[in-house]
Design a protein around this motif. Sequence first.
Motif, PDB file in Angstrom:
ATOM      1  N   ALA A  47       0.874  -1.420   0.208  1.00 13.80           N
ATOM      2  CA  ALA A  47       0.043   0.106  -0.011  1.00 13.80           C
ATOM      3  C   ALA A  47       0.791   1.301   0.066  1.00 13.80           C
ATOM      4  O   ALA A  47       0.303   2.235  -0.038  1.00 13.80           O
ATOM      5  N   MET A  48       2.168   1.260  -0.113  1.00 16.90           N
ATOM      6  CA  MET A  48       3.085   2.279   0.437  1.00 16.90           C
ATOM      7  C   MET A  48       2.841   3.411  -0.898  1.00 16.90           C
ATOM      8  O   MET A  48       2.915   4.635  -0.392  1.00 16.90           O
ATOM      9  N   PRO A  49       2.596   3.190  -2.086  1.00 17.00           N
ATOM     10  CA  PRO A  49       2.370   4.206  -3.073  1.00 17.00           C
ATOM     11  C   PRO A  49       1.091   5.117  -2.803  1.00 17.00           C
ATOM     12  O   PRO A  49       1.069   6.164  -3.198  1.00 17.00           O
ATOM     13  N   ARG A  50       0.100   4.632  -2.067  1.00 16.76           N
ATOM     14  CA  ARG A  50      -1.260   5.178  -1.667  1.00 16.76           C
ATOM     15  C   ARG A  50      -0.766   6.100  -0.333  1.00 16.76           C
ATOM     16  O   ARG A  50      -1.259   7.070   0.092  1.00 16.76           O
ATOM     17  N   VAL A  51       0.150   5.354   0.451  1.00 17.32           N
ATOM     18  CA  VAL A  51       0.372   5.990   1.973  1.00 17.32           C
ATOM     19  C   VAL A  51       1.249   7.086   1.679  1.00 17.32           C
ATOM     20  O   VAL A  51       1.024   8.047   2.416  1.00 17.32           O
ATOM     21  N   VAL A  52       1.926   7.568   0.705  1.00 22.00           N
ATOM     22  CA  VAL A  52       3.001   8.594   0.750  1.00 22.00           C
ATOM     23  C   VAL A  52       1.836   9.716   0.310  1.00 22.00           C
ATOM     24  O   VAL A  52       2.589  10.823   0.491  1.00 22.00           O
ATOM     25  N   VAL A  53       1.034   9.543  -0.141  1.00 21.54           N
ATOM     26  CA  VAL A  53      -0.123  10.892  -0.340  1.00 21.54           C
ATOM     27  C   VAL A  53      -0.446  11.385   0.626  1.00 21.54           C
ATOM     28  O   VAL A  53      -1.363  10.263   1.620  1.00 21.54           O
ATOM     29  N   PRO A  54      -0.324  12.392   1.170  1.00 15.45           N
ATOM     30  CA  PRO A  54      -0.855  12.714   2.412  1.00 15.45           C
ATOM     31  C   PRO A  54      -2.289  12.822   2.642  1.00 15.45           C
ATOM     32  O   PRO A  54      -3.016  13.176   1.773  1.00 15.45           O
ATOM     33  N   LEU A 338      -3.801   2.256 -10.860  1.00 16.60           N
ATOM     34  CA  LEU A 338      -3.467   3.572 -11.042  1.00 16.60           C
ATOM     35  C   LEU A 338      -4.556   4.649 -10.690  1.00 16.60           C
ATOM     36  O   LEU A 338      -5.693   4.737 -11.088  1.00 16.60           O
ATOM     37  N   GLY A 339      -4.218   5.189  -9.638  1.00 15.01           N
ATOM     38  CA  GLY A 339      -5.057   6.055  -8.815  1.00 15.01           C
ATOM     39  C   GLY A 339      -5.902   5.027  -7.962  1.00 15.01           C
ATOM     40  O   GLY A 339      -5.881   3.896  -7.761  1.00 15.01           O
ATOM     41  N   ARG A 340      -7.112   5.731  -7.780  1.00 13.62           N
ATOM     42  CA  ARG A 340      -7.974   5.034  -6.569  1.00 13.62           C
ATOM     43  C   ARG A 340      -9.450   4.636  -7.479  1.00 13.62           C
ATOM     44  O   ARG A 340     -10.160   4.204  -6.871  1.00 13.62           O
ATOM     45  N   SER A 341      -9.185   4.572  -8.885  1.00  8.31           N
ATOM     46  CA  SER A 341     -10.537   4.191  -9.561  1.00  8.31           C
ATOM     47  C   SER A 341     -10.171   3.312 -10.770  1.00  8.31           C
ATOM     48  O   SER A 341     -10.865   2.595 -11.342  1.00  8.31           O
ATOM     49  N   PHE A 353      -9.187  -7.129 -17.045  1.00  7.73           N
ATOM     50  CA  PHE A 353      -9.935  -6.081 -16.916  1.00  7.73           C
ATOM     51  C   PHE A 353      -9.472  -5.045 -15.658  1.00  7.73           C
ATOM     52  O   PHE A 353      -9.337  -5.576 -14.821  1.00  7.73           O
ATOM     53  N   SER A 354      -9.725  -3.905 -16.052  1.00  8.91           N
ATOM     54  CA  SER A 354      -9.421  -3.051 -14.972  1.00  8.91           C
ATOM     55  C   SER A 354      -9.983  -2.991 -13.782  1.00  8.91           C
ATOM     56  O   SER A 354      -9.812  -2.933 -12.665  1.00  8.91           O
ATOM     57  N   PHE A 355     -11.717  -3.211 -14.145  1.00 12.72           N
ATOM     58  CA  PHE A 355     -12.396  -3.112 -12.700  1.00 12.72           C
ATOM     59  C   PHE A 355     -12.184  -4.587 -11.902  1.00 12.72           C
ATOM     60  O   PHE A 355     -12.010  -4.681 -10.676  1.00 12.72           O
ATOM     61  N   LEU A 356     -11.526  -5.517 -12.521  1.00 12.96           N
ATOM     62  CA  LEU A 356     -11.136  -6.735 -11.629  1.00 12.96           C
ATOM     63  C   LEU A 356     -10.000  -6.479 -10.982  1.00 12.96           C
ATOM     64  O   LEU A 356      -9.979  -6.827  -9.263  1.00 12.96           O
ATOM     65  N   LYS A 361      -7.445  -5.610  -5.857  1.00 11.03           N
ATOM     66  CA  LYS A 361      -6.311  -4.934  -5.190  1.00 11.03           C
ATOM     67  C   LYS A 361      -6.613  -3.358  -4.927  1.00 11.03           C
ATOM     68  O   LYS A 361      -6.097  -2.895  -3.772  1.00 11.03           O
ATOM     69  N   GLY A 362      -6.804  -2.693  -5.965  1.00  6.28           N
ATOM     70  CA  GLY A 362      -6.953  -1.297  -5.833  1.00  6.28           C
ATOM     71  C   GLY A 362      -7.754  -0.663  -4.986  1.00  6.28           C
ATOM     72  O   GLY A 362      -7.462   0.594  -4.423  1.00  6.28           O
ATOM     73  N   ARG A 363      -8.765  -1.478  -4.403  1.00  5.78           N
ATOM     74  CA  ARG A 363      -9.546  -0.773  -3.326  1.00  5.78           C
ATOM     75  C   ARG A 363      -9.147  -0.390  -1.970  1.00  5.78           C
ATOM     76  O   ARG A 363      -8.993   1.105  -1.734  1.00  5.78           O
ATOM     77  N   PHE A 364      -8.219  -1.532  -1.699  1.00  4.98           N
ATOM     78  CA  PHE A 364      -7.748  -1.311  -0.141  1.00  4.98           C
ATOM     79  C   PHE A 364      -6.336  -1.423  -0.228  1.00  4.98           C
ATOM     80  O   PHE A 364      -5.454  -1.383   0.854  1.00  4.98           O
ATOM     81  N   LEU A 365      -5.713  -1.912  -1.484  1.00  6.86           N
ATOM     82  CA  LEU A 365      -4.226  -2.227  -1.489  1.00  6.86           C
ATOM     83  C   LEU A 365      -3.710  -3.235  -0.374  1.00  6.86           C
ATOM     84  O   LEU A 365      -2.678  -3.134   0.175  1.00  6.86           O
TER      85      LEU A 365
END
Length: 386
Positions: A47-54, A338-341, A353-356, A361-365
């Motif tokens: 999850a670190m790529p998202r954690v670094v975003v304040p 790639l971002g939160r969506s 597929f992107s949604f899969l 993974k992408g919702r909560f990393l």
Amino acid sequence: MKTIVVLGAGLAAAPLMRQIMRTTVLTRNNLKMIVVAPNTHFHWPIAMPRVVVPGQMADDKVMFPLEPIFREYPADKFEFVLGKASALDPSGNIVTVALNAGDNRAISYDTLVIATGASAKDDMPWKVLDTTEKTVERLHSLQRDIKSAKTIVVAGGGLTGAETAGELGFEYAKSGQKDVYFVHSGDLPLAPPVLQSVRKQTQTELEKMKVKMVANTTVTKATRMGRDTVLELRAADGSTTTLTTQAYIPTTGVTPNTAFAPASMLNGHGYIKQTTRLQAEGHADIFVVGDAGSLEAPKAQNAEAQTIHLIKALPLHLDGGALPEYQVNTKDVYGVTLGRSRATGQMGGFKLFSFLIWYVKGRFLGTDYAPLFAAGKKTMMTTFEK
């Protein structure tokens, strides 16, 4: 009393420690386990790529104290040594530990498991930086830089770089709050064996978020000048230019944490030479799992697969039985958030597929199950008995 010594307390070590304690150490009178690690907390790197975003994720979503986890084991069967392996003598079955509190301690082992992982280059908190305190300090410093920056530069075209550029693009670039640059050495982000279609979609999604792509380029020097960092860039054609940023975020790979091992045990890249039975070459009583070993690329899914294999194989070794061979993963699996969506990725030769990938993974990393992983009760793909 025979002693199993485990070096490391990260992704590869956490499930192994709990499962071997429960199935083997606690059920036999002649065994104990000693765990050696310099970090007081389990660190969740996914999850670190998202954690670094304040403001996106609190520290306690990705760092979990080890003491409450280890407290359940009796003191005569388990010990946690807060320190870092500094030397290994395979002929004498001794590992020397530089203790966090100072001084050294020599620990004898009957069976050694090396799960020391790897460190991110450039002093970045994608992995543990020596101690938990140093990791948190560096993370918070990076978050402060990002928060106050007008221009942010992510350098390095691998998975961490692409995901970090995506998180920053989603948060800042697409709304025009900040300029986000992504500097990478290829014509597209990522690299083979990632499919060309996945690489192209990664670029397309980043461009949709208004991330400024700087392809075929590497950062050759970074010079801090007050609040700014001046980057020297070299293009593939040899031309050079500079780029000024207030937040420089390198994602330039990892270095295995194997400096303690004799040179004879290492390959040319510093990884411990590892057999398909997950033993160190020439050392039947030393096992290696995860990023420190040479057998597979340093990826979380490989570390997990090796750990699950050793959970089953180690009791056989302790009983003097024949060890099963580990099957090296030949199917390339990638999930790129790639971002939160949005997301992209592949399984073998098939683009997913992107949604899969976003859903899995992408919702909560992985932060929805990371506490269970830290406690050794679950991996990404396997849930053990509680």
